[in-house]
Design an enzyme around this catalytic site. Structure first.
Site, PDB file in Angstrom:
ATOM      1  N   ASP A  92      17.610 175.820  20.190  1.00  0.00           N
ATOM      2  CA  ASP A  92      16.286 176.456  20.237  1.00  0.00           C
ATOM      3  C   ASP A  92      15.280 175.450  20.804  1.00  0.00           C
ATOM      4  O   ASP A  92      15.300 174.263  20.455  1.00  0.00           O
ATOM      5  CB  ASP A  92      15.862 176.912  18.835  1.00  0.00           C
ATOM      6  N   ASN A 125      15.747 188.184  13.701  1.00  0.00           N
ATOM      7  CA  ASN A 125      14.505 188.943  13.599  1.00  0.00           C
ATOM      8  C   ASN A 125      14.621 190.203  14.456  1.00  0.00           C
ATOM      9  O   ASN A 125      15.017 190.123  15.618  1.00  0.00           O
ATOM     10  CB  ASN A 125      13.326 188.090  14.071  1.00  0.00           C
ATOM     11  N   HIS A 136      19.730 187.910  19.122  1.00  0.00           N
ATOM     12  CA  HIS A 136      20.060 186.500  18.895  1.00  0.00           C
ATOM     13  C   HIS A 136      20.090 186.208  17.415  1.00  0.00           C
ATOM     14  O   HIS A 136      19.339 186.800  16.637  1.00  0.00           O
ATOM     15  CB  HIS A 136      19.070 185.572  19.614  1.00  0.00           C
TER      16      HIS A 136
HETATM   17  P1  AMP Z   1      12.577 185.239  17.690  1.00  0.00           P
HETATM   18  O1  AMP Z   1      11.166 184.868  17.364  1.00  0.00           O
HETATM   19  O2  AMP Z   1      13.431 185.534  16.492  1.00  0.00           O
HETATM   20  O3  AMP Z   1      12.623 186.330  18.739  1.00  0.00           O
HETATM   21  O4  AMP Z   1      13.228 183.934  18.301  1.00  0.00           O
HETATM   22  C1  AMP Z   1      13.096 183.550  19.631  1.00  0.00           C
HETATM   23  C2  AMP Z   1      13.446 182.100  19.663  1.00  0.00           C
HETATM   24  O5  AMP Z   1      13.674 181.723  21.006  1.00  0.00           O
HETATM   25  C3  AMP Z   1      12.348 181.171  19.122  1.00  0.00           C
HETATM   26  O6  AMP Z   1      12.847 180.403  18.042  1.00  0.00           O
HETATM   27  C4  AMP Z   1      11.989 180.308  20.337  1.00  0.00           C
HETATM   28  O7  AMP Z   1      11.687 178.971  19.996  1.00  0.00           O
HETATM   29  C5  AMP Z   1      13.246 180.410  21.173  1.00  0.00           C
HETATM   30  N1  AMP Z   1      13.065 180.182  22.595  1.00  0.00           N
HETATM   31  C6  AMP Z   1      12.116 180.723  23.404  1.00  0.00           C
HETATM   32  N2  AMP Z   1      12.285 180.309  24.675  1.00  0.00           N
HETATM   33  C7  AMP Z   1      13.386 179.503  24.667  1.00  0.00           C
HETATM   34  C8  AMP Z   1      14.068 178.757  25.670  1.00  0.00           C
HETATM   35  N3  AMP Z   1      13.671 178.774  26.967  1.00  0.00           N
HETATM   36  N4  AMP Z   1      15.132 178.021  25.313  1.00  0.00           N
HETATM   37  C9  AMP Z   1      15.533 177.993  24.016  1.00  0.00           C
HETATM   38  N5  AMP Z   1      14.946 178.686  23.025  1.00  0.00           N
HETATM   39  C10 AMP Z   1      13.871 179.417  23.345  1.00  0.00           C
END
Ligand code: AMP
Ligand code: ZN
Length: 113
Positions: free
Chosen positions: A30, A86, A99
């Site tokens: 992440d 989520n 995810h």
């Molecule tokens: P959610 O809020 O459950 O939809 O989680 C999305 C997750 O994706 C968050 O924890 C972000 O930090 C992560 N995220 C967003 N962009 C990236 C990226 N380019 N590479 C890795 N993780 C990411």
């Protein structure tokens, strides 16, 4: 899904730090870790969220959980870890590609909401 961030990561159009990959799933670090270990596991085939899991696509979910167990062992999360997905706005889903967060490496807060 050409406008999907995680589909772009799968396609290699956006870089990621890969932890595990096979023909069905990708796991990567992440970008904004909430715990010492914070890894995301995603299906390569676009599914928008848990709400879109159905009879046709659910087999990848059991595979994801096999991969989660494998990654947790490799990351040394012997003290335990949390798996979070989520789903939708009320849960704060920001990326609309299914995810599973693996969170661990510290004593996690117990609050669920
Ligand atoms: P959610 O809020 O459950 O939809 O989680 C999305 C997750 O994706 C968050 O924890 C972000 O930090 C992560 N995220 C967003 N962009 C990236 C990226 N380019 N590479 C890795 N993780 C990411
Ligand atoms: Zn996608």
């Amino acid at each position: 899904m050409s406008d999907c961030l995680f589909c772009k990561i799968i396609a290699g159009e956006i870089p990621s730090t890969k932890v595990y990959e096979d023909e069905l799933v990708l796991a990567f670090q992440d970008i904004a870790p909430q715990a010492p270990t914070h890894i995301l596991v995603i299906p390569k085939k676009h599914i928008a969220s848990v709400a879109e899991i159905n009879e046709e696509n659910s087999s990848v979910v059991s595979h994801i959980f096999e991969v989660i167990a494998k990654i947790a062992k490799e990351e040394g999360l012997s003290g335990g870890y949390r798996v979070v997905s989520n789903c939708g706005d009320d849960a704060g889903q920001t990326v609309h590609h299914l995810h599973f967060h693996i969170l661990g490496g510290k004593k996690l807060n117990v609050e669920m909401a």
